[in-house]
Design a protein around this motif. Structure first.
Motif, PDB file in Angstrom:
ATOM      1  N   ARG A 126      92.173   9.898  57.957  1.00 45.10           N
ATOM      2  CA  ARG A 126      91.683  11.278  58.048  1.00 45.10           C
ATOM      3  C   ARG A 126      90.163  11.358  57.876  1.00 45.10           C
ATOM      4  N   THR A 127      89.625  10.632  56.921  1.00 46.28           N
ATOM      5  CA  THR A 127      88.178  10.672  56.695  1.00 46.28           C
ATOM      6  C   THR A 127      87.419  10.180  57.918  1.00 46.28           C
ATOM      7  N   ARG A 128      87.894   9.090  58.499  1.00 46.97           N
ATOM      8  CA  ARG A 128      87.225   8.542  59.686  1.00 46.97           C
ATOM      9  C   ARG A 128      87.322   9.511  60.866  1.00 46.97           C
ATOM     10  N   LEU A 129      88.471  10.151  61.026  1.00 44.87           N
ATOM     11  CA  LEU A 129      88.636  11.117  62.108  1.00 44.87           C
ATOM     12  C   LEU A 129      87.756  12.348  61.893  1.00 44.87           C
ATOM     13  N   GLN A 130      87.599  12.753  60.641  1.00 43.78           N
ATOM     14  CA  GLN A 130      86.728  13.889  60.349  1.00 43.78           C
ATOM     15  C   GLN A 130      85.273  13.560  60.670  1.00 43.78           C
ATOM     16  N   GLU A 131      84.878  12.324  60.411  1.00 42.30           N
ATOM     17  CA  GLU A 131      83.515  11.905  60.753  1.00 42.30           C
ATOM     18  C   GLU A 131      83.313  11.922  62.267  1.00 42.30           C
ATOM     19  N   MET A 132      84.326  11.466  63.009  1.00 43.40           N
ATOM     20  CA  MET A 132      84.245  11.493  64.467  1.00 43.40           C
ATOM     21  C   MET A 132      84.211  12.930  64.977  1.00 43.40           C
ATOM     22  N   ALA A 133      84.983  13.806  64.343  1.00 45.00           N
ATOM     23  CA  ALA A 133      84.994  15.214  64.743  1.00 45.00           C
ATOM     24  C   ALA A 133      83.627  15.850  64.504  1.00 45.00           C
ATOM     25  N   PHE A 134      82.999  15.484  63.389  1.00 44.68           N
ATOM     26  CA  PHE A 134      81.663  16.013  63.102  1.00 44.68           C
ATOM     27  C   PHE A 134      80.660  15.543  64.149  1.00 44.68           C
ATOM     28  N   GLN A 135      80.750  14.273  64.533  1.00 40.08           N
ATOM     29  CA  GLN A 135      79.847  13.740  65.551  1.00 40.08           C
ATOM     30  C   GLN A 135      80.065  14.443  66.892  1.00 40.08           C
ATOM     31  N   LEU A 136      81.336  14.683  67.229  1.00 45.48           N
ATOM     32  CA  LEU A 136      81.642  15.399  68.469  1.00 45.48           C
ATOM     33  C   LEU A 136      81.071  16.811  68.425  1.00 45.48           C
ATOM     34  N   HIS A 137      81.239  17.473  67.291  1.00 47.26           N
ATOM     35  CA  HIS A 137      80.731  18.832  67.130  1.00 47.26           C
ATOM     36  C   HIS A 137      79.210  18.850  67.268  1.00 47.26           C
ATOM     37  N   GLN A 138      78.565  17.886  66.648  1.00 47.88           N
ATOM     38  CA  GLN A 138      77.106  17.827  66.702  1.00 47.88           C
ATOM     39  C   GLN A 138      76.618  17.544  68.117  1.00 47.88           C
ATOM     40  N   LEU A 139      77.317  16.674  68.835  1.00 45.56           N
ATOM     41  CA  LEU A 139      76.943  16.383  70.218  1.00 45.56           C
ATOM     42  C   LEU A 139      77.129  17.609  71.112  1.00 45.56           C
ATOM     43  N   THR A 140      78.192  18.378  70.839  1.00 47.54           N
ATOM     44  CA  THR A 140      78.424  19.596  71.615  1.00 47.54           C
ATOM     45  C   THR A 140      77.290  20.593  71.418  1.00 47.54           C
ATOM     46  N   VAL A 141      76.883  20.763  70.170  1.00 45.68           N
ATOM     47  CA  VAL A 141      75.777  21.680  69.872  1.00 45.68           C
ATOM     48  C   VAL A 141      74.480  21.166  70.488  1.00 45.68           C
ATOM     49  N   LEU A 142      74.249  19.862  70.372  1.00 48.30           N
ATOM     50  CA  LEU A 142      73.031  19.272  70.931  1.00 48.30           C
ATOM     51  C   LEU A 142      72.968  19.471  72.444  1.00 48.30           C
ATOM     52  N   ALA A 143      74.080  19.199  73.126  1.00 49.55           N
ATOM     53  CA  ALA A 143      74.114  19.378  74.578  1.00 49.55           C
ATOM     54  C   ALA A 143      73.917  20.843  74.959  1.00 49.55           C
ATOM     55  N   SER A 144      74.494  21.744  74.172  1.00 48.28           N
ATOM     56  CA  SER A 144      74.340  23.179  74.445  1.00 48.28           C
ATOM     57  C   SER A 144      72.884  23.606  74.297  1.00 48.28           C
TER      58      SER A 144
END
Length: 235
Positions: A126-144
């Motif tokens: 779960r912790t590793r998946l949450q870190e990946m989710a955070f990275q995905l979220h940050q990339l989405t915001v960055l691309a936006s």
């Protein structure tokens, strides 16, 4: 003392040899052993995998649900099947286990942190998946942010790799706390990006943004905090 040291090394060698000898047997029977033990545990606690079952059921439902025709649909509602060519996700055939698993993992990357119904079989990850989710979220915001910035600054300014890289670094650094403080974060991002665009256009001898365009730029960047934001849905 030297004899005992040699005897100790011999014991280690013997243990290593024994392990290597039994390795094929262990590899052959380990899966069956784990399955048997897991089944015993499941027989004692039938509700042990309720959350996992619910997670996979939702993944299968997401795949079999027709893909939204509108491009402005929220990205969280998209499924793996919708990205397949020739509308492969809209046929009447049941989804394959692999597709269901892919969709399930995609859903985990979009998981609500407050949802405690996390699949039991993935609690250790779960912790590793949450870190990946955070990275995905940050990339989405960055691309936006980059999409909005490009639409206002023009192609000439964005043809400068140095400017784009600087904008990426600034945005990434400022969005570290986006999840906990989205409004404050995007307020800082919008102001900094606006300043960078203004300075970049000025350095290139181009016309800077008018006050009206600047206000529109700030507003669109700050609207990225909304999940239904059309720019985020494109990303």
């Amino acid at each position: 003392r030297g004899i005992f040291r040699v005897l100790g090394l011999m014991k280690v060698d013997m243990v290593n040899y024994t392990i290597q000898s039994f390795r094929p047997y262990l590899q052959e029977h380990s899966i069956q052993y784990e399955q048997a033990k897991f089944q015993e545990l499941l027989d004692k606690q039938p509700s042990l995998l309720d959350y996992t079952t619910k997670w996979l059921t939702k993944a299968a439902t997401d795949i079999t649900t027709p893909c939204p025709s509108s491009p402005e649909s929220p990205s969280s509602s998209r499924s793996v099947a919708c990205s397949l060519p020739n509308g492969a996700g809209n046929n009447s055939e049941p989804p394959s286990p692999t597709m269901v698993l892919y969709q399930g993992y995609l859903n985990l990357l979009l998981w609500d942190p407050e949802n405690e119904e996390f699949p039991e079989t993935l609690l250790m990850d779960r912790t590793r998946l949450q870190e990946m989710a955070f990275q995905l979220h940050q990339l989405t915001v960055l691309a936006s942010v980059l999409l909005v910035a490009r639409s206002f600054s023009g192609e000439i300014l964005f043809s400068s790799s140095e400017f784009v890289d600087r904008l990426k670094c600034i945005t990434k650094a400022l969005t570290e706390e986006f999840i906990s403080r989205p409004e404050e974060t995007m307020l800082s991002v919008s102001e900094q990006v606006s300043q960078e665009i203004h300075q970049g256009l000025k350095d290139m001898g181009l016309t800077t943004l008018s006050s009206e365009n600047t206000a529109s730029l700030l507003g669109q960047l700050q609207n990225i905090t909304k999940k239904e934001n059309c720019i985020r849905s494109i990303v």
